[in-house]
Design an enzyme around this catalytic site. Sequence first.
Site, PDB file in Angstrom:
ATOM      1  N   CYS A   2       2.182  90.858  34.285  1.00  0.00           N
ATOM      2  CA  CYS A   2       0.949  90.733  35.057  1.00  0.00           C
ATOM      3  C   CYS A   2      -0.209  91.344  34.263  1.00  0.00           C
ATOM      4  O   CYS A   2       0.004  92.206  33.413  1.00  0.00           O
ATOM      5  CB  CYS A   2       0.997  91.408  36.411  1.00  0.00           C
ATOM      6  SG  CYS A   2       2.347  90.871  37.453  1.00  0.00           S
ATOM      7  N   ARG A  27       0.991  87.840  29.578  1.00  0.00           N
ATOM      8  CA  ARG A  27       1.737  88.886  30.279  1.00  0.00           C
ATOM      9  C   ARG A  27       2.316  88.388  31.594  1.00  0.00           C
ATOM     10  O   ARG A  27       3.130  89.071  32.217  1.00  0.00           O
ATOM     11  CB  ARG A  27       0.838  90.086  30.535  1.00  0.00           C
ATOM     12  CG  ARG A  27       0.280  90.678  29.259  1.00  0.00           C
ATOM     13  CD  ARG A  27      -0.449  91.934  29.557  1.00  0.00           C
ATOM     14  NE  ARG A  27       0.460  92.953  30.030  1.00  0.00           N
ATOM     15  CZ  ARG A  27       0.816  94.011  29.333  1.00  0.00           C
ATOM     16  NH1 ARG A  27       0.349  94.180  28.131  1.00  0.00           N
ATOM     17  NH2 ARG A  27       1.641  94.892  29.830  1.00  0.00           N
ATOM     18  N   TRP A  72       3.133  87.617  37.202  1.00  0.00           N
ATOM     19  CA  TRP A  72       4.524  87.283  36.889  1.00  0.00           C
ATOM     20  C   TRP A  72       5.315  87.772  38.090  1.00  0.00           C
ATOM     21  O   TRP A  72       5.413  88.982  38.332  1.00  0.00           O
ATOM     22  CB  TRP A  72       4.966  87.995  35.618  1.00  0.00           C
ATOM     23  CG  TRP A  72       6.323  87.564  35.126  1.00  0.00           C
ATOM     24  CD1 TRP A  72       6.602  86.509  34.307  1.00  0.00           C
ATOM     25  CD2 TRP A  72       7.578  88.178  35.425  1.00  0.00           C
ATOM     26  NE1 TRP A  72       7.954  86.427  34.081  1.00  0.00           N
ATOM     27  CE2 TRP A  72       8.573  87.425  34.759  1.00  0.00           C
ATOM     28  CE3 TRP A  72       7.966  89.264  36.205  1.00  0.00           C
ATOM     29  CZ2 TRP A  72       9.926  87.747  34.838  1.00  0.00           C
ATOM     30  CZ3 TRP A  72       9.310  89.577  36.290  1.00  0.00           C
ATOM     31  CH2 TRP A  72      10.277  88.830  35.595  1.00  0.00           C
ATOM     32  N   ASN A 100      -0.726  95.769  39.129  1.00  0.00           N
ATOM     33  CA  ASN A 100       0.396  95.607  38.182  1.00  0.00           C
ATOM     34  C   ASN A 100       1.400  96.705  38.506  1.00  0.00           C
ATOM     35  O   ASN A 100       0.991  97.845  38.770  1.00  0.00           O
ATOM     36  CB  ASN A 100      -0.048  95.869  36.733  1.00  0.00           C
ATOM     37  CG  ASN A 100      -0.799  94.708  36.149  1.00  0.00           C
ATOM     38  OD1 ASN A 100      -0.984  93.679  36.795  1.00  0.00           O
ATOM     39  ND2 ASN A 100      -1.245  94.886  34.911  1.00  0.00           N
ATOM     40  N   GLY A 101       2.676  96.393  38.421  1.00  0.00           N
ATOM     41  CA  GLY A 101       3.688  97.424  38.661  1.00  0.00           C
ATOM     42  C   GLY A 101       4.481  97.109  39.916  1.00  0.00           C
ATOM     43  O   GLY A 101       4.487  95.975  40.400  1.00  0.00           O
ATOM     44  N   GLU A 492      19.335  87.283  16.804  1.00  0.00           N
ATOM     45  CA  GLU A 492      17.896  87.104  16.994  1.00  0.00           C
ATOM     46  C   GLU A 492      17.526  85.609  16.915  1.00  0.00           C
ATOM     47  O   GLU A 492      16.696  85.130  17.682  1.00  0.00           O
ATOM     48  CB  GLU A 492      17.136  87.944  15.949  1.00  0.00           C
ATOM     49  CG  GLU A 492      15.634  87.792  15.948  1.00  0.00           C
ATOM     50  CD  GLU A 492      14.940  88.180  17.257  1.00  0.00           C
ATOM     51  OE1 GLU A 492      15.582  88.722  18.168  1.00  0.00           O
ATOM     52  OE2 GLU A 492      13.733  87.905  17.370  1.00  0.00           O
ATOM     53  N   LYS A 496      15.749  83.542  19.868  1.00  0.00           N
ATOM     54  CA  LYS A 496      14.501  82.779  19.674  1.00  0.00           C
ATOM     55  C   LYS A 496      14.677  81.363  20.205  1.00  0.00           C
ATOM     56  O   LYS A 496      13.830  80.846  20.918  1.00  0.00           O
ATOM     57  CB  LYS A 496      14.104  82.692  18.189  1.00  0.00           C
ATOM     58  CG  LYS A 496      13.580  83.947  17.549  1.00  0.00           C
ATOM     59  CD  LYS A 496      12.180  84.328  17.940  1.00  0.00           C
ATOM     60  CE  LYS A 496      12.148  85.156  19.174  1.00  0.00           C
ATOM     61  NZ  LYS A 496      12.366  86.560  19.130  1.00  0.00           N
ATOM     62  N   GLU A 499      15.043  81.220  24.165  1.00  0.00           N
ATOM     63  CA  GLU A 499      13.901  81.592  25.005  1.00  0.00           C
ATOM     64  C   GLU A 499      12.773  80.564  24.978  1.00  0.00           C
ATOM     65  O   GLU A 499      12.077  80.414  25.975  1.00  0.00           O
ATOM     66  CB  GLU A 499      13.399  83.018  24.733  1.00  0.00           C
ATOM     67  CG  GLU A 499      12.837  83.306  23.381  1.00  0.00           C
ATOM     68  CD  GLU A 499      12.499  84.795  23.182  1.00  0.00           C
ATOM     69  OE1 GLU A 499      12.325  85.540  24.151  1.00  0.00           O
ATOM     70  OE2 GLU A 499      12.405  85.199  22.010  1.00  0.00           O
ATOM     71  N   HIS A 515      38.507  83.607  17.293  1.00  0.00           N
ATOM     72  CA  HIS A 515      38.958  84.285  18.510  1.00  0.00           C
ATOM     73  C   HIS A 515      38.314  83.704  19.759  1.00  0.00           C
ATOM     74  O   HIS A 515      38.224  84.373  20.774  1.00  0.00           O
ATOM     75  CB  HIS A 515      38.681  85.787  18.385  1.00  0.00           C
ATOM     76  CG  HIS A 515      39.351  86.396  17.197  1.00  0.00           C
ATOM     77  ND1 HIS A 515      40.724  86.500  17.089  1.00  0.00           N
ATOM     78  CD2 HIS A 515      38.854  86.870  16.020  1.00  0.00           C
ATOM     79  CE1 HIS A 515      41.037  87.033  15.925  1.00  0.00           C
ATOM     80  NE2 HIS A 515      39.912  87.265  15.248  1.00  0.00           N
ATOM     81  N   LYS A 614       5.797  88.633  28.432  1.00  0.00           N
ATOM     82  CA  LYS A 614       5.765  89.345  27.156  1.00  0.00           C
ATOM     83  C   LYS A 614       6.212  90.794  27.297  1.00  0.00           C
ATOM     84  O   LYS A 614       6.963  91.309  26.486  1.00  0.00           O
ATOM     85  CB  LYS A 614       4.334  89.277  26.607  1.00  0.00           C
ATOM     86  CG  LYS A 614       4.140  89.973  25.279  1.00  0.00           C
ATOM     87  CD  LYS A 614       4.881  89.237  24.190  1.00  0.00           C
ATOM     88  CE  LYS A 614       4.789  89.926  22.856  1.00  0.00           C
ATOM     89  NZ  LYS A 614       5.824  89.400  21.944  1.00  0.00           N
TER      90      LYS A 614
HETATM   91  C1  G6P Z   1      10.508  90.889  26.518  1.00  0.00           C
HETATM   92  C2  G6P Z   1       9.878  90.054  25.413  1.00  0.00           C
HETATM   93  C3  G6P Z   1      10.697  90.190  24.146  1.00  0.00           C
HETATM   94  C4  G6P Z   1      10.817  91.655  23.753  1.00  0.00           C
HETATM   95  C5  G6P Z   1      11.399  92.497  24.905  1.00  0.00           C
HETATM   96  C6  G6P Z   1      11.268  93.984  24.616  1.00  0.00           C
HETATM   97  O1  G6P Z   1      11.732  90.362  26.872  1.00  0.00           O
HETATM   98  O2  G6P Z   1       9.823  88.691  25.810  1.00  0.00           O
HETATM   99  O3  G6P Z   1      10.063  89.480  23.104  1.00  0.00           O
HETATM  100  O4  G6P Z   1      11.657  91.776  22.652  1.00  0.00           O
HETATM  101  O5  G6P Z   1      10.647  92.251  26.104  1.00  0.00           O
HETATM  102  O6  G6P Z   1       9.908  94.306  24.540  1.00  0.00           O
HETATM  103  P1  G6P Z   1       9.306  95.524  23.741  1.00  0.00           P
HETATM  104  O7  G6P Z   1       7.822  95.449  24.012  1.00  0.00           O
HETATM  105  O8  G6P Z   1       9.930  96.753  24.345  1.00  0.00           O
HETATM  106  O9  G6P Z   1       9.651  95.342  22.325  1.00  0.00           O
END
Ligand code: G6P
Length: 619
Positions: A2, A27, A72, A100-101, A492, A496, A499, A515, A614
């Site tokens: 948010c 956000r 969000w 927010n929160g 990773e 990627k 997501e 396995h 984010k």
């Molecule tokens: C969310 C984002 C990711 C990020 C994760 C941790 O899931 O979409 O891209 O890696 O949060 O965020 P941070 O700000 O703690 O790295």
Amino acid sequence: MCGIVAALSHHDVVPFLIEGLRRLEYRGYDSAGLATLTGQHLQRFRAVGRVKELEEASAGHAAPLGIAHTRWATHGAVTQDNAHPHRSERDGRSVCVVHNGIIENHAELREALRERGYVFASQTDTEVVAHLVHEARGRTASLAEAVRMARAQLRGAYALGIVCSDDPRTLVVARQAAPLMLGLTAHQQSVFVASDASALVSQTQTLVYLEDGDQAVITQVSESSPVVVRIEDMQGAALVRESTTTSLTHDDVDLGPYAHYMQKEMAEQPGAVAATLETVVGAGSLAPGLFGSEAEGLFPQVQRVLILACGTSYHSGLVARYWLEDIAGLPTSVEIASEYRYRKSVAEPGTLVITISQSGETADTLAALEHAKAQGQQLTLSICNVPESSLIRASRLRFLTRAGPEIGVASTKAFTTQLAALYLLTLVLAKVRGVLSPGAEAEAIQSLRHLPAALASVLTAEPEFQAWAAEFVEKEHALFLGRGIHSPIAMEGALKLKEISYIHAEAYAAGELKHGPLALVDANMPIVAVAPNDQLAEKLRSNLEEVRARGGVLYVVADQGAGIEPSDGVRVIELGDHAGALSPILHVVPLQMLAYHVALARGHDVDKPRNLAKSVTVE
Ligand code: G6P
């Protein structure tokens, strides 16, 4: 998650509110809204969907005071009723709130407010704040006091922006465990507020960061008088908070010539890594001071390492484990922050607790750090990309990655800069422990010097990865394989892809294939393999043979000399020579580019994937 923006000005603030929300849209992006106050006339606009829907809904509207929000969803579905601002309207008084929160005790507050006659229009936790302020404003003549009375009843985390029809030219904002800052302008013509500096830099670089508990009352005596700010504590006593000049500029948060922020941020990696390493590569040697003034005294006490993080940051911790054990000889464990925070673990003295986070606001990572501290862990270090973040303030030692703002939800340059920082840390700890010879140190610094150029060279292979992407468009599943220090890189890569393309992707350490996952392999399962030319290359080649024998199509990202030749069902893109310990930093970039192009080809919003946000500031 948010985003909040707000402003009081001599001028129309609606264009700023819309532009500010656009900056913060990464956000949270399921709905957006704004409320303006002109004299005593409070007006609200809300829209499900993106900020552009709100822009259309509020087109032609102008006002000198407003609050705005991009959401969000946490409590309540994505509907217009649940979009902020939330309103409490009764007895001729109207209060609007953006938040927010999470208000943890919202259920009991809601029940009590209902008994006192308040009717709820949403399922959100935020609406209780609007009603509490409305009720309190009936008992006191000041909005600031009413907000304080309401806040005294709240439990949880919040950044709030509040306006009331009884209080023309007054905006009250408050912070408790969720970021909020003010933007000041010369001649006091306007005061801007946002939950993230990127929304403010189009207006000003003079910022005041509120601290937990702070409330700011922004007022104007008359339409033409200066806009003034009074920062107060929970009792209403005035506080002094220094202003700072942010180095963030409008250009840093602007998309420029790129189609997406993810594309821009992938391309920025050589520069971001160079900026992160800047102080080091110029110097001939490494020193603990890079990690904070206390590091020199604390690092000799380190006997083991515990890394806590989430998402992509967790993956950088997994890579660092290999470096820390191999180069510095330090036993290292890496844990997902959301698990660690609720686990009874054994706190061992001499443990350096490292939290890694792009945003520095991830709720689970912050809670994990607090959990570690509560268990008596004294040695805390954060690696973070946001200097003013909560995480940076909560740790004794710190290292700032200098990636610049990362806006795309899929993290790219934050990851590679975190890895650069973790490699530096490894070298410094190895040196402190007397296991890094001056020759090895000089060699490591030399390879770091070359890293930005090596990254730039990997980026030039983008058209080849784009061509691969076309073959993934119709797929439903993908497998990523790596070995050793590159197995977290495979993880990773899978993250990627899933997501942003919504293709189900899993990563395996290649030795684990037999396995279980081998059962999944057939001609419909693309297998992406990370193939550095290291001591495990031979073993990886056998694993890939096993896959090929089952009809799986291989997409191999190989170092020169890794010994994997293209053939039927085996696609190979070669990078440069093996980059030694820094190899994972290079090998992740192709996987980012692949995910980006697959998502594009599938027609997805690359920067704002569905259901994600984010910065995950709630549990
Ligand atoms: C969310 C984002 C990711 C990020 C994760 C941790 O899931 O979409 O891209 O890696 O949060 O965020 P941070 O700000 O703690 O790295």
